[in-house]
Design an enzyme around this catalytic site. Sequence first.
Site, PDB file in Angstrom:
ATOM      1  N   THR A  43       0.826  -1.204   0.000  1.00 40.84           N
ATOM      2  CA  THR A  43       0.000   0.000   0.000  1.00 40.84           C
ATOM      3  C   THR A  43       0.863   1.259   0.000  1.00 40.84           C
ATOM      4  O   THR A  43       0.388   2.320  -0.389  1.00 40.84           O
ATOM      5  CB  THR A  43      -0.923   0.032   1.237  1.00 40.84           C
ATOM      6  OG1 THR A  43      -0.134  -0.265   2.391  1.00 40.84           O
ATOM      7  CG2 THR A  43      -2.050  -0.984   1.121  1.00 40.84           C
ATOM      8  N   ASP A  44       2.131   1.139   0.433  1.00 38.69           N
ATOM      9  CA  ASP A  44       2.920   2.374   0.594  1.00 38.69           C
ATOM     10  C   ASP A  44       3.152   3.097  -0.730  1.00 38.69           C
ATOM     11  O   ASP A  44       2.953   4.306  -0.813  1.00 38.69           O
ATOM     12  CB  ASP A  44       4.211   2.156   1.401  1.00 38.69           C
ATOM     13  CG  ASP A  44       5.208   1.184   0.789  1.00 38.69           C
ATOM     14  OD1 ASP A  44       4.875   0.526  -0.232  1.00 38.69           O
ATOM     15  OD2 ASP A  44       6.320   1.083   1.330  1.00 38.69           O
ATOM     16  N   SER A 134      13.630  -5.661   7.363  1.00 37.36           N
ATOM     17  CA  SER A 134      14.260  -4.370   7.100  1.00 37.36           C
ATOM     18  C   SER A 134      15.624  -4.164   7.744  1.00 37.36           C
ATOM     19  O   SER A 134      15.896  -3.115   8.327  1.00 37.36           O
ATOM     20  CB  SER A 134      13.332  -3.224   7.513  1.00 37.36           C
ATOM     21  OG  SER A 134      12.287  -3.143   6.608  1.00 37.36           O
ATOM     22  N   SER A 136      18.061  -3.640   5.988  1.00 38.47           N
ATOM     23  CA  SER A 136      18.653  -2.591   5.149  1.00 38.47           C
ATOM     24  C   SER A 136      18.255  -1.204   5.649  1.00 38.47           C
ATOM     25  O   SER A 136      19.103  -0.310   5.757  1.00 38.47           O
ATOM     26  CB  SER A 136      18.237  -2.773   3.688  1.00 38.47           C
ATOM     27  OG  SER A 136      16.833  -2.711   3.530  1.00 38.47           O
ATOM     28  N   ASP A 180       9.700   1.303   5.530  1.00 39.70           N
ATOM     29  CA  ASP A 180      10.740   0.695   6.356  1.00 39.70           C
ATOM     30  C   ASP A 180      11.566   1.753   7.071  1.00 39.70           C
ATOM     31  O   ASP A 180      11.855   1.654   8.262  1.00 39.70           O
ATOM     32  CB  ASP A 180      11.679  -0.157   5.493  1.00 39.70           C
ATOM     33  CG  ASP A 180      10.935  -1.234   4.728  1.00 39.70           C
ATOM     34  OD1 ASP A 180       9.729  -1.422   4.984  1.00 39.70           O
ATOM     35  OD2 ASP A 180      11.566  -1.881   3.873  1.00 39.70           O
ATOM     36  N   TYR A 232       7.955  -7.492  -7.415  1.00 31.76           N
ATOM     37  CA  TYR A 232       7.618  -6.202  -6.830  1.00 31.76           C
ATOM     38  C   TYR A 232       7.350  -5.180  -7.943  1.00 31.76           C
ATOM     39  O   TYR A 232       6.328  -4.483  -7.935  1.00 31.76           O
ATOM     40  CB  TYR A 232       8.750  -5.728  -5.917  1.00 31.76           C
ATOM     41  CG  TYR A 232       8.521  -4.387  -5.259  1.00 31.76           C
ATOM     42  CD1 TYR A 232       7.811  -4.294  -4.063  1.00 31.76           C
ATOM     43  CD2 TYR A 232       9.013  -3.217  -5.828  1.00 31.76           C
ATOM     44  CE1 TYR A 232       7.599  -3.067  -3.451  1.00 31.76           C
ATOM     45  CE2 TYR A 232       8.806  -1.987  -5.229  1.00 31.76           C
ATOM     46  CZ  TYR A 232       8.099  -1.915  -4.038  1.00 31.76           C
ATOM     47  OH  TYR A 232       7.900  -0.696  -3.449  1.00 31.76           O
TER      48      TYR A 232
END
Length: 393
Positions: A43-44, A134, A136, A180, A232
């Site tokens: 959704t982001d 996350s 990263s 994130d 993605y």
Amino acid sequence: MSAAEEFTVSAAEVSAAFTALYGYEPAGVWAAPGRVNLIGEYTDFNEGFVMPLALPHTAVAAVARRDDGILRVHSADVAGPVVELAVDALTPLSDGGWAAYPAGVVWALRDAGHAVGGADVHLASTVPTGAGLSSSAALEVVTALALDELYELDLTRRELALVAQRAENAFVGVPCGVMDQMASAACEAGHVLHLDCRDLSVRQVPFDLAGEGLVLLVVDTRVKHALGDGAYAERRAGCEAGARALGVTHLRDVPFAELPSALDRLPDIDDERVRRYVRHVVSDDHRVERVMALLDAGDVRGIGPVLSEGHVSLRDDLRISCAELDLVVEASCGAGALGARMTGGGFGGSAVVLAEAADADAVTKSVREAFAGAGFAAPRVFPAVASAGAGRV
Ligand code: ADP
Ligand code: MG
């Protein structure tokens, strides 16, 4: 040992390792957490809503400023020497391995006009890598926060998150949304973060599971299927096509109440996938709002079925689940969990399971047995205690 201690590298240890490595003491030590997303998946980038919480697992960095334009980075978790780079020669997408994450932050800060020279960095992290938790972002945010303080940039949490995201998007080359980095930078202990990905406004929503006799388990399947490569970007392109066909800039602008009529308007698109993606995104945005309303009303148990509904949507409409993630949901709910869903990018990684604290062992056992029975590698299971965002330690 508390959950937080168990998952944290000690600042003293990281500081001592810095001193042993570089021959002088660091200016400070900072920590930034990994995160797990409770609800709101894919959704982001549709400018919708997400609801992550920070994990007790953190990336801890000892850092010193240096003004000669040299950046040196070292990770206790990666075999290999100190990586040394000239900050004015940093080049996006240059395949610098793991060092691209901290180097990308220096690049993004400088590219935004901040006068950041060099630094010496030594870090260690307890955030599992590649598990959808996350690691990263933790690396980026801890670097950004340390440089912010050492160079007195006075950036807000939101600015830090955007710099970290830019590092990952433009320097490392991973097209992630901003959830994130916002989670790692802005979460508060004992809360989930309601984030509006359109304007980055945040709301800290109390999330006292222990007080309710509940637990949120993270089940890291330890798998990552190659199928996820490119998925993605494909989902993202499909969502953009859906938004275009519906005449909105982002799917966030399709109200849940109008979802049926929006789907009716889509058949012109000769593509069943787009319909499924639209249905997932619009309904998952709505699920975030339902979870927030339930938490506000004190009905924490009530979010269980919403999580499970979210899993079905990710499995059947977005189609980013896999056998291991489906088995976590099936086995945990079969053993009495209140709800469960895959979390993160999908095709492996982790799932979250909401359960009565009294049932946590039985649920964990059931998942472990189901994995063994299916011939899957043993998953890693731990409680997600809603922890603090990045800070100096
Ligand atoms: P996730 O963020 O879900 O854990 P990513 O693939 O986005 O997975 O990021 C993982 C990468 O981040 C690793 O491959 C590595 O390059 C980098 N990374 C994470 N933690 C560390 C660490 N402790 N030391 C060095 N590099 C790390
Ligand atoms: Mg990542």
